[in-house]
Design a protein around this motif. Structure first.
Motif, PDB file in Angstrom:
ATOM      1  N   GLY A 244       0.794  -1.225   0.000  1.00 42.28           N
ATOM      2  CA  GLY A 244       0.000   0.000   0.000  1.00 42.28           C
ATOM      3  C   GLY A 244       0.826   1.274   0.000  1.00 42.28           C
ATOM      4  O   GLY A 244       0.280   2.357  -0.012  1.00 42.28           O
ATOM      5  N   LYS A 245       2.141   1.131  -0.014  1.00 40.81           N
ATOM      6  CA  LYS A 245       2.967   2.339   0.057  1.00 40.81           C
ATOM      7  C   LYS A 245       2.876   3.171  -1.217  1.00 40.81           C
ATOM      8  O   LYS A 245       2.774   4.401  -1.171  1.00 40.81           O
ATOM      9  N   THR A 246       2.876   2.503  -2.371  1.00 39.71           N
ATOM     10  CA  THR A 246       2.766   3.247  -3.622  1.00 39.71           C
ATOM     11  C   THR A 246       1.366   3.847  -3.776  1.00 39.71           C
ATOM     12  O   THR A 246       1.225   4.963  -4.257  1.00 39.71           O
ATOM     13  N   THR A 247       0.358   3.110  -3.328  1.00 41.60           N
ATOM     14  CA  THR A 247      -1.005   3.640  -3.364  1.00 41.60           C
ATOM     15  C   THR A 247      -1.088   4.930  -2.560  1.00 41.60           C
ATOM     16  O   THR A 247      -1.681   5.920  -2.995  1.00 41.60           O
ATOM     17  N   THR A 248      -0.476   4.902  -1.380  1.00 40.47           N
ATOM     18  CA  THR A 248      -0.461   6.102  -0.553  1.00 40.47           C
ATOM     19  C   THR A 248       0.217   7.253  -1.284  1.00 40.47           C
ATOM     20  O   THR A 248      -0.278   8.379  -1.327  1.00 40.47           O
ATOM     21  N   LEU A 249       1.351   6.933  -1.904  1.00 40.05           N
ATOM     22  CA  LEU A 249       2.097   7.961  -2.626  1.00 40.05           C
ATOM     23  C   LEU A 249       1.255   8.547  -3.768  1.00 40.05           C
ATOM     24  O   LEU A 249       1.221   9.760  -3.976  1.00 40.05           O
ATOM     25  N   LEU A 250       0.560   7.669  -4.474  1.00 35.85           N
ATOM     26  CA  LEU A 250      -0.244   8.135  -5.611  1.00 35.85           C
ATOM     27  C   LEU A 250      -1.446   8.959  -5.145  1.00 35.85           C
ATOM     28  O   LEU A 250      -1.928   9.815  -5.882  1.00 35.85           O
ATOM     29  N   MET A 251      -1.892   8.709  -3.939  1.00 32.70           N
ATOM     30  CA  MET A 251      -2.942   9.570  -3.395  1.00 32.70           C
ATOM     31  C   MET A 251      -2.378  10.946  -3.068  1.00 32.70           C
ATOM     32  O   MET A 251      -3.014  11.963  -3.320  1.00 32.70           O
ATOM     33  N   VAL A 252      -1.171  10.962  -2.527  1.00 37.49           N
ATOM     34  CA  VAL A 252      -0.531  12.244  -2.240  1.00 37.49           C
ATOM     35  C   VAL A 252      -0.305  13.006  -3.550  1.00 37.49           C
ATOM     36  O   VAL A 252      -0.457  14.215  -3.625  1.00 37.49           O
ATOM     37  N   ALA A 253       0.007  12.248  -4.617  1.00 40.99           N
ATOM     38  CA  ALA A 253       0.263  12.886  -5.911  1.00 40.99           C
ATOM     39  C   ALA A 253      -1.021  13.364  -6.576  1.00 40.99           C
ATOM     40  O   ALA A 253      -0.979  14.191  -7.481  1.00 40.99           O
ATOM     41  N   GLY A 254      -2.157  12.806  -6.140  1.00 41.79           N
ATOM     42  CA  GLY A 254      -3.410  13.214  -6.760  1.00 41.79           C
ATOM     43  C   GLY A 254      -3.843  12.320  -7.896  1.00 41.79           C
ATOM     44  O   GLY A 254      -4.810  12.617  -8.594  1.00 41.79           O
ATOM     45  N   ILE A 255      -3.130  11.217  -8.106  1.00 37.26           N
ATOM     46  CA  ILE A 255      -3.504  10.282  -9.171  1.00 37.26           C
ATOM     47  C   ILE A 255      -4.692   9.448  -8.707  1.00 37.26           C
ATOM     48  O   ILE A 255      -5.633   9.223  -9.448  1.00 37.26           O
ATOM     49  N   TYR A 256      -4.634   8.972  -7.460  1.00 38.01           N
ATOM     50  CA  TYR A 256      -5.780   8.278  -6.873  1.00 38.01           C
ATOM     51  C   TYR A 256      -6.503   9.233  -5.939  1.00 38.01           C
ATOM     52  O   TYR A 256      -5.878  10.056  -5.282  1.00 38.01           O
ATOM     53  N   LYS A 257      -7.819   9.071  -5.881  1.00 32.91           N
ATOM     54  CA  LYS A 257      -8.597   9.850  -4.902  1.00 32.91           C
ATOM     55  C   LYS A 257      -8.769   8.989  -3.653  1.00 32.91           C
ATOM     56  O   LYS A 257      -9.123   7.813  -3.753  1.00 32.91           O
ATOM     57  N   PRO A 258      -8.546   9.551  -2.474  1.00 35.02           N
ATOM     58  CA  PRO A 258      -8.749   8.777  -1.248  1.00 35.02           C
ATOM     59  C   PRO A 258     -10.221   8.388  -1.120  1.00 35.02           C
ATOM     60  O   PRO A 258     -11.094   9.146  -1.526  1.00 35.02           O
ATOM     61  N   THR A 259     -10.481   7.190  -0.558  1.00 38.13           N
ATOM     62  CA  THR A 259     -11.858   6.781  -0.304  1.00 38.13           C
ATOM     63  C   THR A 259     -12.407   7.590   0.868  1.00 38.13           C
ATOM     64  O   THR A 259     -13.485   8.156   0.790  1.00 38.13           O
ATOM     65  N   THR A 260     -11.613   7.609   1.947  1.00 34.58           N
ATOM     66  CA  THR A 260     -11.955   8.517   3.049  1.00 34.58           C
ATOM     67  C   THR A 260     -10.657   9.083   3.594  1.00 34.58           C
ATOM     68  O   THR A 260      -9.572   8.643   3.219  1.00 34.58           O
TER      69      THR A 260
END
Lengths: 357, 281
Positions: free
Chosen positions: A40-56
């Motif tokens: 989940g570390k890359t997922t977290t990074l991509l959320m910080v980058a704005g590529i993924y939107k956080p669920t909550t």
């Protein structure tokens, strides 16, 4: 730029990628997200980058919630494992692309791109296409492209994984030096604990989408709060064996078949009376010692400076580093001394440390 | 030893030559036949002549038939319309299908695949009614649209495949660098799949240029809307012996643009971009 993650969660249907992560990153800090692949570390990074939107949950840059801000509005630079250079553009066009999109005046683009390229030592390669560069050079171009817009936050997604071992070492120190010089807040994702230990101001250890620890490298190394951290950090890895405590004449003894160790009271007190517990001890805290506990050598791996010894005491294995001049061989009997001042104890069921929680 | 090795090294060439030979002979005969008064087998009999190329000056079928230039123009129009439309729409659709997740994406993809495999002949009558209702029967546009429709499933799948091979990281990098989605598509993704688009353009152009069934069905006889293949068919007649010299001459004429087109695009087709992106997905 100051970054805060608050209860950050990402789900895909029922699959939880990132599970309620809380952490804050100070301005200018270098934070490493460390964990095995798929944690989940890359997922977290991509959320910080704005590529993924956080669920909550929320992501804050300097106190401002940026959950809904597009990547281009976040003032970030990112370096990818695959470099992600634009193959049809020259090095110059690659580096200047972010500035071109910002409609920066041409003269300024030229000047800034050249300056960054010179810092990265690729100023003479400006007219080349990425295909005509070595892996290390491509990585420098990627770094230059991330730096050229002078971002408030730099993101690294395993940037060194595709480089050979020697180059990885030099790029590692170069990235760290650059980050210190420029003072840009950075998040660096890696599964390589050596990279994490050497580069990070603080390490966030992530497993199964959960934050296991967020502390300085020394703390994470010396005071692992979960069994996972203890297993994951350190090379060669920590040795584990199940022991039971007993008290003899006021001294605490941890014992299993063939093994009995006196444990310093400050550590033992927290682990005693819990039945069977998991003891952990690092290879460097086991030495060959004539007064120690007898065991049998099961395997020897020459590492150059040291030999990695796999020693067996009854049915439990212990790895330790020994001087090659001892010329230990498989089958030899050896006596082992344990530095129990550095021993760790974990609850077997909850896998949490009995010492540091 | 070395002789044996040499003989073995020659075997692949031999196989290739033998398998290509029938095609080569076909083209060879086409060339010979169109420039000679008569042929026997593969060889010309009598003098070489340019007489078969008289169709360039006047219609060999007499008045009332369109000139070769008119027909060529029609064919070119259909082929170009097809090339542009198919490439543009497939590139957009392929990108969407490769990158975005939206409801119905899976069924859309399988439907496209079924359409691709569907025998188009069975649709001809249905399409005829549709075209007539739309007033597009016996028009270049009507023929071109139908051709585009038949080519599209293949184009979409081809483009989707190429987009699938572009790393997500590159797209993410561009988004972070400050590009909009459309800019990413136009400035970053499309240039990297140029070879794929060139391939699709070539396929589309050739299938438009060579089309026979659809123009034949949806235009009247060899009228003003005829394409080259339909025009060629006029040489077949029940009352007069087929003038094979003229047939091959027109065939050769039809071949020229395809050959030229191929020469210009083959570089792109072969020169797939290498490097710039390693590992990752």
């Amino acid at each position: 730029m100051k970054v805060e993650l608050e209860n950050l969660t990402k789900k895909w249907g029922d699959v939880i990628g990132v599970d309620s992560i809380n952490l804050d990153i100070q301005d200018g800090e270098f934070v490493v997200f460390l964990g095995p692949s798929g944690c989940g570390k890359t997922t977290t990074l991509l959320m910080v980058a704005g590529i993924y939107k956080p669920t909550t949950g929320a992501i804050r840059f300097d106190g401002r919630v940026v959950n809904q801000v597009a990547p281009k509005g976040r003032n970030i630079g990112m370096v990818f494992q695959s470099y992600a250079l634009y193959p049809h553009m020259t090095v110059y066009q690659n580096i200047s692309y972010p500035l071109k999109l910002k409609k920066t005046p041409k003269a300024e683009i030229q000047e800034r791109a050249q300056r960054v390229a010179d810092i990265m030592g690729i100023g003479h390669l400006m007219d080349r296409k990425p295909a005509n560069l070595s892996g290390g050079q491509q990585q420098r171009v990627a770094l230059g492209r991330a730096l050229v817009k002078e971002p408030g936050l730099l993101l690294f997604d395993e940037p060194l994984s595709n480089l050979d071992a020697r180059l990885r070492l030099s790029m590692r120190s170069e990235i760290k030096r650059l980050q210190v010089d420029l003072g840009i807040t950075s998040i660096y994702v890696t599964h390589d604990q050596v990279e994490a230990m050497t580069m990070a101001d603080r390490i966030a250890v992530i497993n199964d989408g959960q934050l296991h620890a967020y502390d300085t490298p020394a703390e994470v190394y010396d005071r692992p709060r979960t069994l996972f951290i203890a297993r994951f950090i350190g090379n060669p890895p920590m040795n584990f064996t199940e022991v039971e405590f007993s008290q003899i004449n006021g001294a605490y003894h941890a014992r299993r078949e063939g093994l009995e160790l006196v444990i310093p009271a400050d550590r033992a007190e927290k682990a005693v009376g819990k039945g069977s517990v998991m003891m952990g001890i690092r290879p460097e805290d086991i030495i060959v010692d004539s007064k120690g506990i007898p065991g049998e050598i099961h395997g020897v791996e020459p590492l150059g400076r040291d030999h990695l010894i796999d020693a067996k005491i009854r049915d439990s294995h212990f790895y330790l580093l020994a001087d090659p001049s001892l010329s230990l061989k498989s089958g030899d009997t050896v006596k082992l001394g344990f530095n129990t001042k550095k021993s760790q104890f974990f609850d077997i069921k909850s896998e949490r440390s009995l010492l540091w929680n | 030893m070395t002789l044996k090795k040499r003989i073995w090294a020659g075997v692949p060439y031999l196989i290739l030559v033998v398998s290509v030979l029938p095609m080569f002979i076909g083209y060879f005969w086409l060339l010979i036949s169109s420039f000679s008064t008569q042929t026997e087998g593969l060889l010309p009999v009598g003098n070489l002549t340019l007489e078969h190329f008289s169709f360039l000056r006047e219609s060999p079928f007499g008045r009332g038939y369109p000139s070769i230039w008119r027909v060529t123009f029609n064919t070119f129009l259909i082929a170009s319309f097809m090339t542009i439309t198919v490439v543009l729409v497939s590139a957009l659709a392929g990108y969407g299908l490769s990158r975005l997740s939206f409801p119905g994406r899976k069924s859309f993809l399988s439907l496209t695949l079924i359409l691709h495999a569907f025998p188009s002949v069975t649709l001809l009558i249905g399409i005829f009614f549709v075209l007539r209702a739309l007033g597009l029967y016996n028009t270049i546009l009507g023929v071109a649209l139908v051709m585009v429709g038949f080519e599209m499933p293949f184009g979409i799948w081809l483009m989707k495949g190429f987009f699938d091979n572009v790393s997500w990281d590159m797209e993410r990098a561009a988004l972070i660098d400050g590009a909009s989605r459309l800019q990413v598509w136009w400035q970053i993704i499309l240039p990297t799949i140029k070879p794929g688009m060139a391939a699709l353009a070539l396929f589309a152009f050739i299938s438009g240029w060579n089309a026979w069934l659809i123009p034949k069905t949806f235009t009247i006889g060899a009228g003003q809307q005829a394409t080259l293949s339909v025009y060629l068919q006029n040489f077949q007649s029940d009352t007069v012996a087929v003038d094979w010299g003229a047939v091959t001459a027109v065939g050769l004429f039809q071949l020229i643009p395809v050959a030229i087109f191929f020469i210009f695009t083959q570089d792109l087709l072969l020169n797939m971009y290498a490097g710039g992106s390693k590992g990752g997905a």
